[in-house]
Design a protein around this motif. Structure first.
Motif, PDB file in Angstrom:
ATOM      1  N   THR A  25       0.789  -1.234   0.000  1.00  0.00           N
ATOM      2  CA  THR A  25       0.000   0.000   0.000  1.00  0.00           C
ATOM      3  C   THR A  25       0.820   1.283   0.000  1.00  0.00           C
ATOM      4  O   THR A  25       0.323   2.329  -0.419  1.00  0.00           O
ATOM      5  N   VAL A  26       2.059   1.245   0.463  1.00  0.00           N
ATOM      6  CA  VAL A  26       2.872   2.464   0.578  1.00  0.00           C
ATOM      7  C   VAL A  26       4.061   2.372  -0.369  1.00  0.00           C
ATOM      8  O   VAL A  26       4.935   1.528  -0.179  1.00  0.00           O
ATOM      9  N   SER A 318      12.772  -4.810   5.394  1.00  0.00           N
ATOM     10  CA  SER A 318      13.590  -3.637   5.051  1.00  0.00           C
ATOM     11  C   SER A 318      12.837  -2.698   4.126  1.00  0.00           C
ATOM     12  O   SER A 318      12.825  -1.478   4.315  1.00  0.00           O
ATOM     13  N   TYR A 319      12.207  -3.262   3.100  1.00  0.00           N
ATOM     14  CA  TYR A 319      11.445  -2.445   2.150  1.00  0.00           C
ATOM     15  C   TYR A 319      10.315  -1.707   2.861  1.00  0.00           C
ATOM     16  O   TYR A 319      10.083  -0.511   2.626  1.00  0.00           O
ATOM     17  N   ALA A 320       9.603  -2.409   3.727  1.00  0.00           N
ATOM     18  CA  ALA A 320       8.496  -1.781   4.446  1.00  0.00           C
ATOM     19  C   ALA A 320       9.005  -0.677   5.368  1.00  0.00           C
ATOM     20  O   ALA A 320       8.356   0.377   5.508  1.00  0.00           O
ATOM     21  N   ALA A 321      10.138  -0.895   6.012  1.00  0.00           N
ATOM     22  CA  ALA A 321      10.695   0.134   6.895  1.00  0.00           C
ATOM     23  C   ALA A 321      11.062   1.388   6.106  1.00  0.00           C
ATOM     24  O   ALA A 321      10.814   2.516   6.549  1.00  0.00           O
ATOM     25  N   LEU A 322      11.655   1.213   4.921  1.00  0.00           N
ATOM     26  CA  LEU A 322      11.972   2.360   4.074  1.00  0.00           C
ATOM     27  C   LEU A 322      10.712   3.133   3.707  1.00  0.00           C
ATOM     28  O   LEU A 322      10.682   4.369   3.715  1.00  0.00           O
ATOM     29  N   VAL A 324       7.636   3.151   5.247  1.00  0.00           N
ATOM     30  CA  VAL A 324       6.893   3.766   6.348  1.00  0.00           C
ATOM     31  C   VAL A 324       7.656   4.956   6.937  1.00  0.00           C
ATOM     32  O   VAL A 324       7.046   5.905   7.449  1.00  0.00           O
ATOM     33  N   LEU A 325       8.997   4.963   6.850  1.00  0.00           N
ATOM     34  CA  LEU A 325       9.781   6.081   7.354  1.00  0.00           C
ATOM     35  C   LEU A 325       9.867   7.219   6.352  1.00  0.00           C
ATOM     36  O   LEU A 325      10.388   8.294   6.673  1.00  0.00           O
ATOM     37  N   GLY A 326       9.397   6.992   5.129  1.00  0.00           N
ATOM     38  CA  GLY A 326       9.462   8.028   4.102  1.00  0.00           C
ATOM     39  C   GLY A 326      10.864   8.272   3.601  1.00  0.00           C
ATOM     40  O   GLY A 326      11.150   9.341   3.036  1.00  0.00           O
ATOM     41  N   ALA A 327      11.763   7.297   3.783  1.00  0.00           N
ATOM     42  CA  ALA A 327      13.144   7.462   3.333  1.00  0.00           C
ATOM     43  C   ALA A 327      13.205   7.413   1.808  1.00  0.00           C
ATOM     44  O   ALA A 327      12.424   6.722   1.158  1.00  0.00           O
TER      45      ALA A 327
END
Length: 754
Positions: A25-26, A318-322, A324-327
Motif C-alpha cells: 500500500t505504501v 527492510s522495504y516496508a521500513a523504508l 513507512v519512514l518516508g526514506a
C-alpha cells in the motif's frame, strides 16, 4: 512449542504481516538518480543590507517554492539544509540550465523614470551628466539611459501574465497589474513622463530586472500630463519568445529573493540511466541472494533453507521500513539494501557455527538444545558486530550528504532488519524444525550435527598461526608500503565532489575512443578535460568549472565526434562545496576510527581496541592505495564503500576478540598467543562462510550493477578480502605484540587477563 517460542512466532508473524501490508500500500520514494531529474543545492549570500541567516533562508525557500509551483513540476522537494543552503529536487526536469536560471535569479524588479540618454541633454546642447542617486544602464538597443530613483518595485505588482498578441503585432509580452499604492505610483510615474514631448527620452519609463533594463517604452500620446495611466496596468514588451515571456512572468509573480543565491551543486540524471540502474540493481539483488542462499543451503542443509526463507523476510521488512519512514531510496541506498543481506547471512552463520560447536562438545546432544546454545553464545558477537556497523551508518547519515547519506540510512535500516531476521525469524523456524521427531531421528539433516569441512581440515592440521606474529606483521607492513606507494606515485583521482568542477556522462550510439575524445576537446579549448570510457557505449568528461556556454561547446564536440550522443548525467559542484565535502570526508573517516576505538575499548580492553583500529587503518590505506594504482576515482560513493569496509573489518575483529575473551575466562593464566591461535581456528569457519556469502552478493553487484555500481562493488570486494586478512593476520598479531610489551613492563606475578 514453548512459551518463549510461541511469543517469538507471534511477533515474527505480526511484523511480516504489517510489512506485507505496507509494501503493498505504501510506495517507496525513489531518489532522482533512480527516477531521473535535477537536484540543485543553492547557498544564500549576505549583502550589505541583509544577512544570509536562517530566517532569510526560510524566506528565500518560500519564494523559490512559488516559482517551482509555477513551473508545474510534479512532486518537487524543497528543504533547508543548514542555515544557508536549500536543497531543490525537480523530478523529470532534464534542463538544468533553465531550472538553475529560474531559481538562481534574484528577480529584483524596479520601475524608473528616464531622465535622458548619455548623449543628449534636456535642451539637446550637451551630454546629460550623472546626478546623485541616478543610475546609468543601457536600454534594449544598448543606448545608455540616465535613470532616476526607483518609483515602484516588484512588491507593488499584483500579478503578471505572459500573453501573445497576434493582431497588435506585439508578439509575446508580459502584462503587469499593480495593486494598492502601486496603482497610484504607476499613475504618478507615467503622468510625469507624459508631460514630455513625444520622442523625448524622458517620456520613457524603464523597467529594470536584476540591474538590467528589459523594457523602456514611451508613454502613449493619449496619456494626459499629470494624469497618467490610472487602470494600474502595463505591458512589458520586447523580442520575447514564449519561454522567455513565461519565465519573466514567473519571476515577477514569485517575487524577489530576500538575499542572492548561488548554485553550489547541481546533478541531473536522465530517466533512462535511472531505469537501467533500477533494473541492474534488481538483477544483482536477485542473483546475489539466490547464489548466497544456495551456498548457505549447501553448507547448512535444512538450517540453510530456513535461513534463506528468513532472508526473503528480511527483504520484505527492510522495504516496508523504508516506505513507512518516508526514506528516499537512492542508487547507493539500493547497494546498501543489497549489502545488508551479507549482514543477515553473517548473523545466521555465527549462530549455526556456535551450534555446531555445542553439538560436537556434548555427549548426548540434541539439535534443538545445540541451537538454543548457539543463539545464546553468539548473541554478544552478533550485537557487537552489528553495533559497529550501525556506528558507520550513523556517521554516514550525520557527516555525509546526498546519495551517500541515503546509503547510510538504508544500511542502518538493513542492519536492524537483518538482526530481526536472524534472531527472531530464523530462530523461530530453526527451533520449531529441530523439535520435529523426523529431524530428531536424522540430526545430520539439520546441518549442525556435523563440524563442517573447514573445521575438519583445521583439526587435522592444527596450525599454530600465532607462533611467529612478527612475520605476519612484516607481511602486513609490506602490503601497506606497496599500497601507500600507489598514493605517492599515482596520486588520488579525486572526484568532482571533493575537487569541484563538472562531470558529464554521455550515452553514444557507438563506442568512442577516449584518446580521440580527449584530443578533440583539447582542440576545442578544453585541454584539461579528463575523459574516460563508461561501459560499452558511454563517455564521461570531467572538467573544472564550466559556464553554460562552455558546457554546450563540450557537448557539441562529443556529439560531433560520436555522430550523436545523449547526455544522461550532469553534475556540477562548486569549489567551496568541494573543499567542504573533502574536509567532511576526512572528518568522517577520523571520527569513524575514533568511534570504533572507543566502543571496542569499552566492550573489550584498550589493547584489543587499539589492535582492531590498527587493522582498520591498515585496511583503509590498502583500499585507497589499490584505487590509486588502478586509477579509479575517489568520490562520495567510494567514501560510502570505505566506511562500510571499516564496519566489515571491525566485524571480523569483534568476533575474534569476543572468542579470545571467552577462552581467556575459561583458561585463566594461559598465554595470549595460544588463546589467540585457538580463537582464530574456532572462528575461521564463520569467517570463511560469511566472506563467501558476502562475496556472492558483491560479485553480482560488480558484474550486473552497471557502471554506477561497479567501482562501489569493487571497493567492497577488495575491502572484504583485505578485512578478512587483517582481522586474523594484523589485528591478532598486533594484540599479541602489544600484550607482550605490556607484560614485560609489569611485575612477573601479574597476568595479562587480570
Amino acid at each position: 512449542m514453548t512459551r518463549s517460542l510461541r511469543v517469538r512466532a507471534l511477533l515474527a508473524l505480526a511484523v511480516i504481516a504489517v510489512s506485507l501490508y505496507i509494501a503493498v500500500t505504501v510506495p517507496v520514494r525513489l531518489g532522482l538518480d533512480l527516477r531521473g531529474g535535477t537536484q540543485i543545492v543553492l547557498q544564500t549570500r549576505s549583502t550589505a543590507t541583509t544577512d544570509a541567516d536562517r530566517a532569510a533562508t526560510d524566506r528565500t525557500l518560500e519564494v523559490l517554492r512559488g516559482r517551482i509551483d509555477a513551473l508545474g513540476v510534479a512532486e518537487p522537494t524543497l528543504v533547508r539544509s543548514g542555515d544557508d543552503r536549500i536543497l531543490v529536487e525537480l523530478p523529470g526536469v532534464q534542463d538544468p540550465k533553465k531550472a538553475a536560471d529560474v531559481l538562481g535569479r534574484t528577480a529584483q524588479l524596479t520601475f524608473h523614470p528616464v531622465l535622458g540618454t548619455a548623449d543628449s541633454a534636456d535642451d539637446g546642447s550637451r551630454p546629460l551628466p550623472k546626478r546623485p542617486r541616478e543610475r546609468v544602464l543601457p536600454d534594449e538597443s544598448g543606448t545608455p539611459l540616465h535613470l532616476g530613483a526607483a518609483a515602484l518595485t516588484g512588491a507593488h505588482v499584483k500579478e503578471a501574465a505572459a500573453r501573445f498578441d497576434q493582431q497588435g503585432g506585439a508578439g509575446w509580452h508580459v502584462t503587469v497589474g499593480f495593486e494598492g499604492a502601486g496603482r497610484d505610483g504607476w499613475a504618478r510615474l507615467t503622468g510625469e513622463a507624459a508631460c514630455r514631448p513625444p520622442g523625448d527620452p524622458a517620456r520613457r519609463v524603464a523597467i529594470v530586472l536584476d540591474g538590467k533594463v528589459i523594457s523602456s517604452p514611451q508613454v502613449d500620446r493619449s496619456v494626459a500630463c499629470r494624469t497618467g495611466i490610472r487602470d494600474g496596468a502595463t505591458q512589458i514588451t520586447g523580442s520575447f519568445g514564449a519561454e522567455e515571456a513565461r519565465e519573466l512572468s514567473l519571476l515577477i509573480n514569485g517575487g524577489a529573493l530576500p538575499v542572492p543565491v548561488e548554485t553550489v551543486e547541481q546533478r541531473t540524471v536522465g530517466p533512462t540511466l535511472g531505469a537501467q540502474a533500477i533494473t541492474a540493481s534488481a538483477w544483482a539483488a536477485a542473483i546475489g541472494t539466490v547464489l548466497t542462499s544456495l551456498f548457505i543451503i549447501a553448507v547448512y542443509r535444512l538450517m540453510g533453507v530456513l535461513a534463506a526463507v528468513a532472508l526473503v523476510c528480511y527483504g520484505l521488512v527492510s522495504y516496508a521500513a523504508l516506505a513507512v519512514l518516508g526514506a528516499t531510496l537512492t542508487l547507493p541506498g539500493l547497494a546498501g539494501f543489497v549489502l545488508a543481506i551479507g549482514m543477515a547471512v553473517d548473523a545466521n552463520v555465527l549462530v549455526f557455527e556456535r551450534a555446531r560447536e555445542e553439538y560436537a562438545a556434548r555427549r548426548r546432544p540434541s539439535a534443538r538444545s545445540a541451537l538454543a546454545a548457539g543463539f545464546r553464545n553468539a548473541l554478544s558477537a552478533i550485537a557487537d558486530s552489528n553495533i559497529t556497523t550501525l556506528i558507520a551508518a550513523a556517521l554516514l547519515f550525520f557527516l555525509a550528504s546526498g546519495p551517500v547519506r541515503g546509503f547510510g540510512v538504508t544500511l542502518g535500516i538493513g542492519v536492524l532488519a537483518s538482526l530481526f531476521s536472524a534472531l527472531v525469524i530464523t530462530r523461530v523456524l530453526a527451533e520449531y524444525a529441530a523439535g520435529r521427531p523426523a529431524l530428531r531421528r536424522r540430526p545430520r539433516l539439520t546441518g549442525i550435527a556435523t563440524t563442517g569441512a573447514v573445521r575438519d581440515r583445521l583439526a587435522r592440521r592444527d596450525p599454530h598461526l600465532m607462533r611467529h606474529p612478527r612475520r605476519w606483521l612484516a607481511a602486513s607492513a609490506a602490503v601497506l608500503v606497496l599500497a601507500a606507494s600507489g598514493i605517492a606515485v599515482r596520486g588520488l583521482d579525486l572526484g568532482v565532489e571533493f575537487t569541484g568542477g563538472r562531470l558529464i556522462e554521455y550515452a553514444t550510439g557507438a563506442p568512442v575512443d577516449a584518446d580521440r575524445a580527449r584530443t578533440a576537446l583539447a582542440e576545442a579549448g578544453f585541454p584539461r578535460a579528463v575523459v574516460q570510457s563508461s561501459g560499452d557505449s558511454g563517455l564521461t568528461v570531467r572538467t573544472g568549472q564550466l559556464t553554460n556556454a562552455e558546457e554546450t561547446a563540450v557537448t557539441g564536440t562529443v556529439r560531433d565526434l560520436a555522430g550523436g550522443a545523449d547526455k544522461v548525467r550532469d553534475e556540477l559542484i562548486g569549489p567551496s562545496l568541494g573543499q567542504e565535502l573533502r574536509r567532511g570526508a576526512l572528518i568522517a573517516l577520523a571520527v569513524a576510527l575514533g568511534a570504533q576505538l572507543v566502543y571496542l575499548a569499552a566492550r573489550f580492553r584498550l589493547l584489543f581496541g587499539t589492535a582492531a583500529v590498527t587493522a582498520l587503518a591498515h585496511d583503509v590505506v590498502v583500499l585507497v592505495g589499490v584505487f590509486a594504482w588502478l586509477g579509479k576515482p575517489v568520490d562520495g560513493v567510494f567514501l560510502a564503500a570505505l566506511l562500510t569496509v571499516i564496519g566489515y573489518s571491525v566485524n571480523d575483529s569483534v568476533v575474534l576478540f569476543d572468542r579470545v575473551r571467552e577462552l581467556a575466562r575459561k583458561a585463566t593464566g594461559a598465554p595470549l598467543p595460544g588463546i589467540a591461535n585457538q580463537a582464530i581456528l574456532q572462528t575461521l569457519p564463520r569467517t570463511v562462510n560469511t566472506g563467501m556469502g558476502a562475496a556472492f552478493i558483491l560479485t553480482a553487484l560488480a558484474v550486473l550493477g552497471g557502471s554506477s555500481l561497479t567501482d562501489f562493488a569493487l571497493a567492497l570486494l577488495i575491502g572484504l578480502a583485505v578485512g578478512t586478512y587483517s582481522s586474523v593476520f594484523t589485528a591478532a598479531p598486533v594484540a599479541v605484540e602489544l600484550h607482550r610489551r605490556v607484560d614485560q613492563a609489569r611485575p612477573p606475578r601479574r597476568r595479562w587477563e587480570r
